[in-house]
Motif scaffolding. Structure first.
Motif, PDB file in Angstrom:
ATOM      1  N   LYS A  19       0.816  -1.275   0.046  1.00 25.46           N
ATOM      2  CA  LYS A  19      -0.160   0.040  -0.012  1.00 25.46           C
ATOM      3  C   LYS A  19       0.959   1.131   0.125  1.00 25.46           C
ATOM      4  O   LYS A  19       0.704   2.086  -0.615  1.00 25.46           O
ATOM      5  CB  LYS A  19      -0.909  -0.111   1.386  1.00 25.46           C
ATOM      6  CG  LYS A  19      -2.060   0.999   1.311  1.00 25.46           C
ATOM      7  CD  LYS A  19      -3.108   0.544   2.073  1.00 25.46           C
ATOM      8  CE  LYS A  19      -2.563  -0.514   3.299  1.00 25.46           C
ATOM      9  NZ  LYS A  19      -1.740   0.366   4.358  1.00 25.46           N
ATOM     10  N   THR A  20       1.654   1.170   0.910  1.00 28.73           N
ATOM     11  CA  THR A  20       2.626   2.430   0.894  1.00 28.73           C
ATOM     12  C   THR A  20       3.517   2.620  -0.420  1.00 28.73           C
ATOM     13  O   THR A  20       3.768   3.848  -0.813  1.00 28.73           O
ATOM     14  CB  THR A  20       3.744   2.508   2.072  1.00 28.73           C
ATOM     15  OG1 THR A  20       2.736   2.290   3.233  1.00 28.73           O
ATOM     16  CG2 THR A  20       4.380   3.512   2.252  1.00 28.73           C
ATOM     17  N   ASP A  43      -1.826   6.152   7.992  1.00 28.31           N
ATOM     18  CA  ASP A  43      -1.931   4.899   8.480  1.00 28.31           C
ATOM     19  C   ASP A  43      -1.610   5.211   9.761  1.00 28.31           C
ATOM     20  O   ASP A  43      -0.677   5.258  10.286  1.00 28.31           O
ATOM     21  CB  ASP A  43      -0.820   4.253   7.789  1.00 28.31           C
ATOM     22  CG  ASP A  43      -0.731   2.546   8.113  1.00 28.31           C
ATOM     23  OD1 ASP A  43      -1.615   2.411   9.127  1.00 28.31           O
ATOM     24  OD2 ASP A  43       0.054   1.676   7.640  1.00 28.31           O
ATOM     25  N   GLY A  46       0.629   2.131  11.246  1.00 30.80           N
ATOM     26  CA  GLY A  46       1.921   2.158  10.999  1.00 30.80           C
ATOM     27  C   GLY A  46       2.479   3.023   9.751  1.00 30.80           C
ATOM     28  O   GLY A  46       2.916   2.676   8.708  1.00 30.80           O
ATOM     29  N   ASN A  48       4.836   5.361   7.792  1.00 27.57           N
ATOM     30  CA  ASN A  48       6.050   5.133   7.402  1.00 27.57           C
ATOM     31  C   ASN A  48       6.342   5.651   6.017  1.00 27.57           C
ATOM     32  O   ASN A  48       7.206   5.596   5.417  1.00 27.57           O
ATOM     33  CB  ASN A  48       6.397   3.623   7.510  1.00 27.57           C
ATOM     34  CG  ASN A  48       5.718   2.677   6.401  1.00 27.57           C
ATOM     35  OD1 ASN A  48       4.572   3.227   5.914  1.00 27.57           O
ATOM     36  ND2 ASN A  48       6.299   1.720   5.905  1.00 27.57           N
ATOM     37  N   ASP A 123      -2.473   7.361   2.314  1.00 28.52           N
ATOM     38  CA  ASP A 123      -1.848   6.152   2.519  1.00 28.52           C
ATOM     39  C   ASP A 123      -2.814   5.534   3.571  1.00 28.52           C
ATOM     40  O   ASP A 123      -2.294   5.896   4.723  1.00 28.52           O
ATOM     41  CB  ASP A 123      -0.460   6.087   2.680  1.00 28.52           C
ATOM     42  CG  ASP A 123       0.160   4.770   2.980  1.00 28.52           C
ATOM     43  OD1 ASP A 123      -0.497   3.708   2.969  1.00 28.52           O
ATOM     44  OD2 ASP A 123       1.235   4.624   3.417  1.00 28.52           O
TER      45      ASP A 123
HETATM   46 MG   LIG Z   1       2.097   0.975   4.652  1.00 25.01          MG
END
Ligand SMILES: [Mg+2]
Ligand SMILES: Nc1ncnc2c1ncn2[C@@H]1O[C@H](COP(=O)(O)OP(=O)(O)O)[C@@H](O)[C@H]1O
Length: 377
Positions: A19-20, A43, A46, A48, A123
């Motif tokens: 996804k990222t 997110d 998470g 990032n 995201d």
């Molecule tokens: Mg991600």
């Protein structure tokens, strides 16, 4: 260009599907087509994006914004080496904010919609948490990323199913005469596999105009599917399976936005902490992402859909339900694939093992959440 950007939320059923990677590179791709783009790390579990962008520590971002009453979201945007692209990081203050209040959500949404850009890429966190779904519902053309494995396809299906049900339930609040019917569905939701067409039929019996309204809303909801980390061309059929059951059971048309192979260059770019778009713009995988951006940018149909902002509710207790909803939606996915004869015996056997495992994990999670709710009181 005073606000009202096109919002492209990027979601997935589970984490670790890319996804990222997709959010970052799709944002670069839109920017490379000279569209002013802002990528936001939403997110909560998470965050990032900053790491992928080469930052050691997360600069002030979304968490800071949410906690400061007078903050201006645009002030958190960091520039990149592409003049058309900036990004707003998730930050340390965001951790543990997976249960935003309705007011916080409305603040976020109004701020996002007021940003000056053509495209806003979000995201999002993985799964069907209300937060994720609510932000996913900011657009009728949200992206969903899955890998070709059956479990990933079913996780994506569960996420879409929960989104559609949430959309239907909140929209139908406009019509008090549907309340009894919708409540009866909600009560049985966990056990019986409702087809969206059954719900539409029920609404039609109440009032054909209401059914028409619900059907129109569903037809304007067109999520975009990306299959990532494929090994072979035949992995394309996984996406077709997902498209087929979402069409037959959820009444939604999902466009195949693209198909990305597992590529060592992607892993290298993560290790080097520079986006693939920057390290190697000629890379074949990134070129595929550019084609996706082009598809998005050249789409003529822009049914910019937003779940009515008044429908954003506080949802602390609700997260307990959703852990079970998620599991039942996935179980239904298995039976729906089986009904369509889209499951092999081996897939069925391994899926049963998976479900057993997840059931145990979910029980643990629910027990933890119960403790938290009790402690909060
Ligand atoms: Mg991600
Ligand atoms: N197409 C791909 N080929 C190879 N590795 C990939 C690909 N897409 C993602 N990955 C790897 O998978 C891992 C998870 O990707 P990430 O984008 O962080 O997933 P998510 O945001 O869904 O959790 C990363 O280490 C990334 O390098």
């Amino acid at each position: 260009m005073a606000g009202n950007p096109i919002i492209i939320p990027v979601a997935s059923g589970k984490g670790g599907v890319g996804k990222t990677f997709v959010s970052v590179n799709l944002s670069y791709a839109l920017a490379s087509l000279a569209h002013k783009t802002i990528l936001i790390d939403m997110d909560f579990g998470g965050a990032n994006v900053h790491t992928v962008m080469g930052y050691d520590h997360a600069p002030d971002g979304i968490g800071n914004f949410i906690n400061r009453p007078k903050a201006n979201l645009a002030d958190y945007a960091l520039s990149t080496n592409n003049p058309y692209l900036s990004f707003i990081p998730g930050d340390a203050e965001m951790v543990g904010m997976s249960n935003l209040t309705a007011a916080q959500k409305r603040k976020m949404i109004n701020a996002i919609r007021g940003l000056e850009a053509e495209y806003i890429v979000l995201d999002l966190g993985a799964g069907s948490a209300y937060n994720t779904i609510d932000f996913y519902m900011l657009s009728s053309i949200g992206v969903i990323v899955a890998t070709p494995e059956l479990t990933s396809i079913l996780n994506a299906y569960a996420m879409l199913k929960n989104s559609i049900f949430r959309l239907l339930f909140t929209e139908m609040k406009k019509y008090p005469q549907t309340k009894q019917f919708m409540t009866s569905i909600m009560k049985q939701g966990g056990e019986s596999a409702w087809k969206v067409s059954d719900i539409l039929n029920g609404l039609f019996r109440i009032d054909p105009d209401i059914e028409a309204d619900a059907a129109a809303m569903l037809s304007s909801f067109n999520p975009k599917l990306i299959i990532n980390m494929a090994y072979k061309p035949k992995d394309l059929t996984s996406g077709e399976k997902l498209r087929k059951i979402t069409k037959n059971y959820l009444n939604i048309e999902m466009e195949y936005l693209g198909f990305l192979y597992r590529d060592q260059a992607v892993e290298n770019s993560i290790a080097q902490r520079h986006p693939l778009a920057v390290l190697d713009p000629n890379n074949a995988t990134y070129q595929t992402v550019i084609r996706m951006a082009y598809k998005i940018a050249s789409a003529r149909k822009l049914p910019y859909f937003v779940l009515d902002i008044d429908n954003y509710e506080d949802s602390y207790e609700a997260i307990m339900d959703e852990a079970t909803d998620d599991l039942s939606a996935r179980q239904e996915g298995y039976s729906e694939l089986a009904n369509e004869e889209l499951l092999s015996v081996n897939e069925l056997l391994s899926s049963i093992k998976n479900l057993e495992y997840e059931n145990i994990e979910l029980r643990k999670k629910i027990a933890e959440l119960e403790k938290k709710v009790i402690m909060k009181r």
